[in-house]
Scaffold this active site. Structure first.
Site, mmCIF file in Angstrom:
data_model
loop_
_atom_site.group_PDB
_atom_site.id
_atom_site.type_symbol
_atom_site.label_atom_id
_atom_site.label_comp_id
_atom_site.label_asym_id
_atom_site.label_seq_id
_atom_site.Cartn_x
_atom_site.Cartn_y
_atom_site.Cartn_z
ATOM 1 N N SER A 16 -3.553 -0.481 -31.115
ATOM 2 C CA SER A 16 -3.350 -1.879 -30.699
ATOM 3 C C SER A 16 -3.074 -1.957 -29.197
ATOM 4 C CB SER A 16 -2.240 -2.549 -31.514
ATOM 5 O OG SER A 16 -0.994 -1.949 -31.259
ATOM 6 N N ASN A 17 -2.357 -0.968 -28.660
ATOM 7 C CA ASN A 17 -2.150 -0.954 -27.199
ATOM 8 C C ASN A 17 -3.445 -0.622 -26.468
ATOM 9 O OD1 ASN A 17 0.766 -1.393 -26.338
ATOM 10 N ND2 ASN A 17 1.001 -0.027 -28.092
ATOM 11 N N MET A 91 -0.334 11.202 -29.650
ATOM 12 C CA MET A 91 0.767 11.952 -30.248
ATOM 13 C C MET A 91 0.798 13.429 -29.845
ATOM 14 S SD MET A 91 2.237 9.492 -31.614
ATOM 15 C CE MET A 91 3.524 10.174 -32.645
ATOM 16 N N LEU A 93 1.953 16.197 -26.632
ATOM 17 C CA LEU A 93 2.629 16.382 -25.340
ATOM 18 C C LEU A 93 1.629 17.007 -24.370
ATOM 19 C CD1 LEU A 93 6.169 17.986 -25.593
ATOM 20 C CD2 LEU A 93 5.509 15.801 -24.569
ATOM 21 N N HIS A 116 6.529 3.630 -24.505
ATOM 22 C CA HIS A 116 7.406 4.188 -25.536
ATOM 23 C C HIS A 116 8.192 3.062 -26.204
ATOM 24 C CE1 HIS A 116 9.754 7.148 -27.617
ATOM 25 N NE2 HIS A 116 10.810 6.391 -27.347
HETATM 26 C C1 GRF Z 1 3.411 2.197 -30.091
HETATM 27 O O1 GRF Z 1 4.598 1.727 -30.674
HETATM 28 C C2 GRF Z 1 3.683 2.999 -28.850
HETATM 29 O O2 GRF Z 1 4.798 2.545 -28.137
HETATM 30 C C3 GRF Z 1 3.968 4.357 -29.409
HETATM 31 O O3 GRF Z 1 3.071 4.518 -30.479
HETATM 32 C C4 GRF Z 1 2.729 3.223 -30.988
HETATM 33 C C5 GRF Z 1 1.243 3.133 -30.922
HETATM 34 O O4 GRF Z 1 0.753 1.951 -31.519
HETATM 35 N N1 GRF Z 1 3.871 5.373 -28.382
HETATM 36 P P1 GRF Z 1 -0.764 1.540 -31.314
HETATM 37 O O5 GRF Z 1 -1.593 2.752 -31.758
HETATM 38 O O6 GRF Z 1 -0.974 1.225 -29.872
HETATM 39 O O7 GRF Z 1 -0.976 0.358 -32.216
#
Ligand code: GRF
Length: 198
Positions: A16-17, A91, A93, A116
């Site tokens: 979604s981001n 996900m 590092l 984050h």
């Molecule tokens: C978000 O809450 C972001 O802050 C975290 O992982 C989640 C990813 O969500 N790092 P999306 O895949 O962007 O919907």
């Protein structure tokens, strides 16, 4: 546009981001190398398809060392002439080797940015919303930061907070946070790259 900067988005999940960043990059007319994803079944592939943008799969090989994965990823990004990397639920590092490749002498930081789901330095790690909620915080938030070699420990660029409301469950709490992420992350991208000599 002279000196057009090229961005890449790294994602592992829902994306979604990634989606809001793609839309912002398009509106800013940034160069866009695509989304790069390490999980073949991630929902972000469907989003990319709907947006009409490339989503490249780059899975880790069995037993592959982190630095070797990062070298392959880096080779791909270099091939696409990427200047800035935005992590959106990625996900993994990233190794010092990867970060060094994006080190910017002027910024004195790597051009690698993450979002984050907590008010860092509280609740780093992969379950920011869950950890904050379980801890009973009355106020939580989201943080955009430069990525360094630690876990969610790089210099903070921007934060937004939100209240935990009476009656919240984890789902409603998370939803409120995610909405904030979707406002803040593209805004930060525009601030970092909107001027475009960065
Ligand atoms: C978000 O809450 C972001 O802050 C975290 O992982 C989640 C990813 O969500 N790092 P999306 O895949 O962007 O919907």
């Amino acid at each position: 546009m002279p000196n057009k900067k090229v961005i890449a988005i790294l994602a592992s999940g829902s994306g979604s981001n990634a989606e809001v960043l793609v839309r912002k990059a398009q509106s800013l007319e940034l160069g866009f190398a695509g989304i790069f994803c390490d999980q073949k079944n991630a929902v972000v592939f469907e989003r990319a398809k709907k947006l009409g943008v490339p989503c490249h799969l780059i899975e880790a090989l069995p037993q592959e060392k982190r630095v070797d994965y990062d070298k392959r990823l880096l080779a791909l990004l270099t091939q696409h002439k990427v200047d800035w990397v935005f992590l959106a639920g990625f996900m993994r590092l990233l190794s010092p080797h990867f970060l060094r490749a994006f080190y910017d002498q002027h910024l004195k930081k790597s051009r690698v940015v993450n979002i984050h789901p907590s008010l860092l330095p509280a609740f780093p790690g992969k379950s920011g919303y869950e950890d904050a909620f379980t801890h009973g915080v009355k106020v939580s938030g989201v943080t955009v930061h430069f990525v360094d070699e630690g876990l969610d420990s790089g210099p903070i660029i921007a934060q937004k907070s939100f209240p935990r409301l009476p009656g919240d469950d984890l789902q409603s709490f998370k939803r409120r946070g995610l909405n904030l992420e979707h406002d803040l992350y593209p805004q930060v991208m525009a601030e970092l790259l909107g001027g475009s000599e960065c």
